[in-house]
Design a protein around this motif. Structure first.
Motif, PDB file in Angstrom:
ATOM      1  N   PHE A  20       5.271  10.598  10.033  1.00  0.00           N
ATOM      2  CA  PHE A  20       6.660  11.062   9.364  1.00  0.00           C
ATOM      3  C   PHE A  20       6.445  10.944   7.489  1.00  0.00           C
ATOM      4  O   PHE A  20       5.641  10.146   7.566  1.00  0.00           O
ATOM      5  N   GLU A  21       7.213  11.307   7.166  1.00  0.00           N
ATOM      6  CA  GLU A  21       6.937  12.135   5.061  1.00  0.00           C
ATOM      7  C   GLU A  21       7.375  12.116   4.999  1.00  0.00           C
ATOM      8  O   GLU A  21       8.458  13.286   5.186  1.00  0.00           O
ATOM      9  N   ALA A  22       8.281  11.432   3.750  1.00  0.00           N
ATOM     10  CA  ALA A  22       8.677  11.188   2.870  1.00  0.00           C
ATOM     11  C   ALA A  22       8.445  11.708   1.303  1.00  0.00           C
ATOM     12  O   ALA A  22       8.279  10.937   0.702  1.00  0.00           O
ATOM     13  N   THR A  23       8.868  12.945   0.887  1.00  0.00           N
ATOM     14  CA  THR A  23       9.161  12.782  -0.463  1.00  0.00           C
ATOM     15  C   THR A  23      10.346  12.337  -1.496  1.00  0.00           C
ATOM     16  O   THR A  23      11.171  12.618  -1.477  1.00  0.00           O
ATOM     17  N   LEU A  24      10.052  11.137  -2.404  1.00  0.00           N
ATOM     18  CA  LEU A  24      10.607  11.076  -3.194  1.00  0.00           C
ATOM     19  C   LEU A  24      11.048  11.600  -4.519  1.00  0.00           C
ATOM     20  O   LEU A  24       9.954  11.610  -4.819  1.00  0.00           O
ATOM     21  N   GLU A  25      12.287  12.668  -4.756  1.00  0.00           N
ATOM     22  CA  GLU A  25      12.322  12.375  -6.151  1.00  0.00           C
ATOM     23  C   GLU A  25      13.458  11.978  -6.596  1.00  0.00           C
ATOM     24  O   GLU A  25      13.492  11.862  -7.898  1.00  0.00           O
ATOM     25  N   GLU A  26      14.515  11.515  -6.507  1.00  0.00           N
ATOM     26  CA  GLU A  26      15.831  11.159  -6.767  1.00  0.00           C
ATOM     27  C   GLU A  26      16.431  10.123  -5.790  1.00  0.00           C
ATOM     28  O   GLU A  26      16.598   9.933  -4.852  1.00  0.00           O
ATOM     29  N   LEU A  27      16.798   8.541  -6.577  1.00  0.00           N
ATOM     30  CA  LEU A  27      17.536   8.266  -6.108  1.00  0.00           C
ATOM     31  C   LEU A  27      18.947   7.641  -6.430  1.00  0.00           C
ATOM     32  O   LEU A  27      18.663   7.197  -8.151  1.00  0.00           O
ATOM     33  N   LEU A  28      19.815   7.762  -5.998  1.00  0.00           N
ATOM     34  CA  LEU A  28      20.852   6.695  -6.414  1.00  0.00           C
ATOM     35  C   LEU A  28      21.210   5.685  -5.919  1.00  0.00           C
ATOM     36  O   LEU A  28      21.250   5.375  -5.042  1.00  0.00           O
ATOM     37  N   VAL A  71      14.435   8.358 -11.075  1.00  0.00           N
ATOM     38  CA  VAL A  71      13.852   9.801 -11.312  1.00  0.00           C
ATOM     39  C   VAL A  71      12.530   9.617 -11.296  1.00  0.00           C
ATOM     40  O   VAL A  71      11.810   9.225 -11.587  1.00  0.00           O
ATOM     41  N   TRP A  72      11.736  10.398 -10.082  1.00  0.00           N
ATOM     42  CA  TRP A  72      10.716  10.542 -10.217  1.00  0.00           C
ATOM     43  C   TRP A  72      10.044  12.317 -10.758  1.00  0.00           C
ATOM     44  O   TRP A  72      10.224  13.178 -10.145  1.00  0.00           O
ATOM     45  N   VAL A  73       9.924  12.112 -11.633  1.00  0.00           N
ATOM     46  CA  VAL A  73       9.350  12.982 -12.123  1.00  0.00           C
ATOM     47  C   VAL A  73       8.189  14.328 -12.045  1.00  0.00           C
ATOM     48  O   VAL A  73       8.150  15.366 -11.375  1.00  0.00           O
ATOM     49  N   VAL A  74       7.149  13.463 -11.234  1.00  0.00           N
ATOM     50  CA  VAL A  74       6.097  13.939  -9.921  1.00  0.00           C
ATOM     51  C   VAL A  74       6.640  13.156  -8.821  1.00  0.00           C
ATOM     52  O   VAL A  74       6.545  11.922  -8.889  1.00  0.00           O
ATOM     53  N   PRO A  75       6.632  13.758  -7.468  1.00  0.00           N
ATOM     54  CA  PRO A  75       7.765  13.243  -6.224  1.00  0.00           C
ATOM     55  C   PRO A  75       6.619  12.722  -5.818  1.00  0.00           C
ATOM     56  O   PRO A  75       5.678  13.272  -5.969  1.00  0.00           O
ATOM     57  N   GLU A  76       7.072  11.726  -5.219  1.00  0.00           N
ATOM     58  CA  GLU A  76       5.993  10.847  -4.198  1.00  0.00           C
ATOM     59  C   GLU A  76       6.509  10.671  -3.134  1.00  0.00           C
ATOM     60  O   GLU A  76       7.248  11.165  -2.035  1.00  0.00           O
ATOM     61  N   THR A  77       5.046  10.860  -2.342  1.00  0.00           N
ATOM     62  CA  THR A  77       4.667  10.708  -0.796  1.00  0.00           C
ATOM     63  C   THR A  77       4.673   9.949  -0.550  1.00  0.00           C
ATOM     64  O   THR A  77       3.579   9.108  -1.041  1.00  0.00           O
ATOM     65  N   LEU A  78       5.664   9.736   0.571  1.00  0.00           N
ATOM     66  CA  LEU A  78       5.294   7.910   0.975  1.00  0.00           C
ATOM     67  C   LEU A  78       5.303   8.113   2.718  1.00  0.00           C
ATOM     68  O   LEU A  78       5.826  10.053   2.959  1.00  0.00           O
TER      69      LEU A  78
END
Length: 94
Positions: A20-28, A71-78
């Motif tokens: 499983f892979e999740a890319t974090l870009e924005e979280l409200l 907000v992640w300026v550079v998307p982080e991948t988990l």
């Protein structure tokens, strides 16, 4: 005793490794009452595995200070790799 029970539950089942892979870009995030976070981190866990993102600053909104955004300026991948087991008679993995 726990490992014996796990082995009994897996007996006769097919194993499949799943990534499983999740890319974090924005979280409200919306807080309640007087709670406002300073930093936020996304945690993804399954049984003993735990994957955490780096803590990020929370930025409160202008209209509603309880509602803010990270907000992640550079998307982080988990990424997490787990083993799921399927009963031959069942259609889905567990």
């Amino acid at each position: 005793m726990g490992s014996v029970w796990k082995r009994l539950q897996r007996a006769g089942k097919r194993a499949a490794k799943v990534r499983f892979e999740a890319t974090l870009e924005e979280l409200l995030v919306e807080g309640g009452g007087s709670w406002t976070p300073d930093r936020l981190s996304v945690v993804w866990s399954r049984r003993q595995r735990r994957v955490c993102s780096k803590p990020r600053r929370w930025q409160p909104g202008i209209q509603d200070p309880r509602r803010g955004m990270v907000v992640w300026v550079v998307p982080e991948t988990l990424e997490v790799v787990v083993t799921l087991y399927r009963d031959p008679q069942a259609a889905r993995l567990r």
